[in-house]
Design an enzyme around this catalytic site. Structure first.
Site, PDB file in Angstrom:
ATOM      1  N   GLU A 319      -6.196  -1.796  -0.569  1.00 46.42           N
ATOM      2  CA  GLU A 319      -6.954  -0.544  -0.564  1.00 46.42           C
ATOM      3  C   GLU A 319      -7.687  -0.335   0.753  1.00 46.42           C
ATOM      4  OE1 GLU A 319      -8.101   0.660  -4.957  1.00 46.42           O
ATOM      5  OE2 GLU A 319      -9.914   0.497  -3.773  1.00 46.42           O
ATOM      6  N   HIS A 348       9.531 -22.607  -8.116  1.00 47.06           N
ATOM      7  CA  HIS A 348      10.765 -22.500  -8.905  1.00 47.06           C
ATOM      8  C   HIS A 348      11.121 -21.041  -9.134  1.00 47.06           C
ATOM      9  CE1 HIS A 348      10.592 -26.837  -9.654  1.00 47.06           C
ATOM     10  NE2 HIS A 348       9.287 -26.620  -9.562  1.00 47.06           N
ATOM     11  N   LYS A 462      -6.416  10.034  -8.598  1.00 46.18           N
ATOM     12  CA  LYS A 462      -7.465  10.371  -9.569  1.00 46.18           C
ATOM     13  C   LYS A 462      -7.477  11.874  -9.823  1.00 46.18           C
ATOM     14  CE  LYS A 462     -10.863   6.639  -8.821  1.00 46.18           C
ATOM     15  NZ  LYS A 462     -12.208   6.281  -8.382  1.00 46.18           N
TER      16      LYS A 462
END
Ligand code: PA5
Length: 495
Positions: A319, A348, A462
């Site tokens: 951000e 792995h 937003k």
């Protein structure tokens, strides 16, 4: 069978095989700051040509950025003195720390559980510390709802006794859709269960001291409130009341957490890039991304308790640095992508790619010198070659050997790494990590020439959510949303 080479116990001890100037681990009592937690060390040998070959960064590369870094550090010091970077001062605000401790003690006497409502910077720091340190015996159970997934929320609400639960709703802006939706649901349930007169005493609102929707509601309802200090952005707020209250409620020592941050502050103020771990790491990550195409930064703790730290860091780095425009307004589209991994599990899974895939990553290992508790592998099957070498080692030793093996394998393949070592996982060490990465992020932002403190892209999302959810004032965006959706072609949606 030859015994394995002894692992260096600390960064200082490892100076014999690493170039000591590339390991920053000064004692934490410089500049009058005394910390009871051992200093964490940062070993950046794995960036350099002497270890990884011709693709590595050279000392001359770093020297060429030294003047710019010095200016950035000067600007940070000046900005801090001018009160423009108040996050720096959070771990020094003893009045706020004491106030939080008092409130936490009160909560511990009255409740069993603290339910935290928040998202992003209002939740990730708390979750990091809770996962790393764990609540103490007399601490509250702390649940952090940092999403609006109805299944998770139903499950958490179904597992707590609201009559014995305090609710800490945290939102700097006071209007974040996720947090306020959580709040509306929880408030409704609390009110239904406890009655209109009693439910308010269960709620603490952490928000802007003067303005915002949550502030208005809290003042009107008479909820207890704590401030998000002005000028402190969500992702830099863990050492404000945002993180400190839930962490203290869990019985974790917030003085120790802040002490760790202060100790790291003492180590990360200087303008000499070679002596300041935050500046040096930021510079190397910057050079790796911009000069060597390593635009992915993997943070890989070899410790389950630190996995969440990668999440907190991921938000901070992404951000803060992912920006379309630089400070002059020119198109920049920069930012290194943070990735979380876990050792040894991801050996792995991911490590094959890190060793043999594109040269586009830097891997920062975090390891713990002393795992507590540790488990010794018993001496069974001594005669079975395939496993007898494990006997007698502890699991902590095995984890650390695996970390070192991965680091060396990556270096052998010309891949860039750095290594942070903690003596042990405790609040002081986490405080050091928080501050190190916060300052490192500001320096990296300075090198990119962007503003690391804003988040215009998040704000765009937003606003579109507000439009779709029917918030007044956002009507014009509805047609923008619909026009964009109308561009989708049905033949590209299968099923
Ligand atoms: O770092 C940030 O600024 C964001 O991640 C915010 O913390 C997040 O969007 C939540 O915002 P608020 O605290 O205003 O509800």
């Amino acid at each position: 069978m030859a015994p394995p080479p002894a692992e260096p116990k600390s960064a200082t001890a490892s100076a014999c095989w690493c170039r000591s100037q590339l390991i920053c681990a000064e004692p934490a009592d410089i500049a009058g700051i005394v910390s009871t937690t051992p200093p964490i060390s940062l070993d950046v040998n794995g960036f350099f040509d002497h270890l990884i070959g011709e693709r590595g960064i050279t000392r001359a590369d770093v020297d060429s950025e030294a003047a710019r870094v010095g200016v950035i550090m000067d600007r940070l010091v000046a900005g801090r003195s001018a009160g423009e970077l108040p996050f720096y001062d959070l771990p020094y605000d003893q009045t706020a720390i004491d106030g939080v401790n008092e409130l936490a003690e009160d909560l511990r006497e009255r409740f069993d559980t603290l339910l935290v409502l928040g998202i992003g910077g209002s939740a990730l720091g708390t979750k990091t510390v809770l996962d790393a340190v764990g609540r103490s015996d007399d601490g509250l159970r702390v649940e952090v709802l940092d999403n609006v997934d109805p299944a998770t929320m139903s499950s958490v609400l179904g597992s707590i006794d609201l009559a014995r639960t305090a609710v800490n709703v945290i939102s700097k802006s006071g209007q974040t859709a996720e947090t306020m939706s959580q709040f509306l649901i929880v408030r409704d349930r609390l009110r239904g269960e406890l009655g209109a007169d009693a439910y308010g005493s269960h709620i603490i609102a952490t928000t802007d001291p003067d303005s915002g929707t949550l502030r208005e509601i809290a003042d009107k309802e008479g909820f207890r409130t704590l401030p998000v200090p002005p000028g402190v952005g969500g992702r830099f707020s863990v050492l404000s009341a945002v993180g400190l209250l839930p962490i203290a409620a869990a019985g974790i020592d917030i003085n120790e957490l802040c002490e760790g941050a202060r100790a790291m502050d003492a180590r990360t103020r200087g303008r000499d890039v070679w002596a300041n771990p935050a500046a040096l790491h930021a510079t190397l990550l910057h050079l790796a991304a911009t000069e060597r195409g390593r635009n992915i930064h993997v943070v890989m703790p070899y410790c389950d308790a630190l996995l969440r730290f990668g999440e907190w860091y991921g938000q901070l780095w992404a951000e803060s640095l992912g920006k379309r425009h630089d400070l002059t307004g020119a198109l920049a589209e920069v930012g290194q992508t943070p990735v979380r991994a876990l050792g040894a599990t991801d050996q792995h899974s991911q490590v094959q790619l890190y060793i043999e895939g594109p040269h586009d990553k830097v891997i920062t290992f975090i390891r713990v010198a002393r795992h507590q508790p540790d488990l010794t592998i018993p001496p069974s099957y001594q005669d079975v070659d395939g496993i007898s070498y494990l006997c007698g080692h502890t699991l902590g030793e095995l984890l650390n050997m695996e970390q070192r093996a991965t680091e060396l394998a990556l270096a052998g393949a010309g891949r860039m790494t750095s290594l942070i070592e903690l003596e042990r996982v405790d609040a002081g060490a986490i405080g050091q990590l928080f501050h190190l990465f916060e300052v490192q992020t500001l320096v990296a932002g300075g090198l990119l020439g962007i503003d690391p403190l804003d988040q215009p892209g998040v704000e765009d999302g937003k606003r579109l959510t507000y439009a779709m959810a029917g918030r007044s004032g956002y009507e014009e965006l509805v047609s923008e949303v619909n026009a964009q959706l109308a561009k989708k072609r049905e033949d590209l949606v299968l099923g």
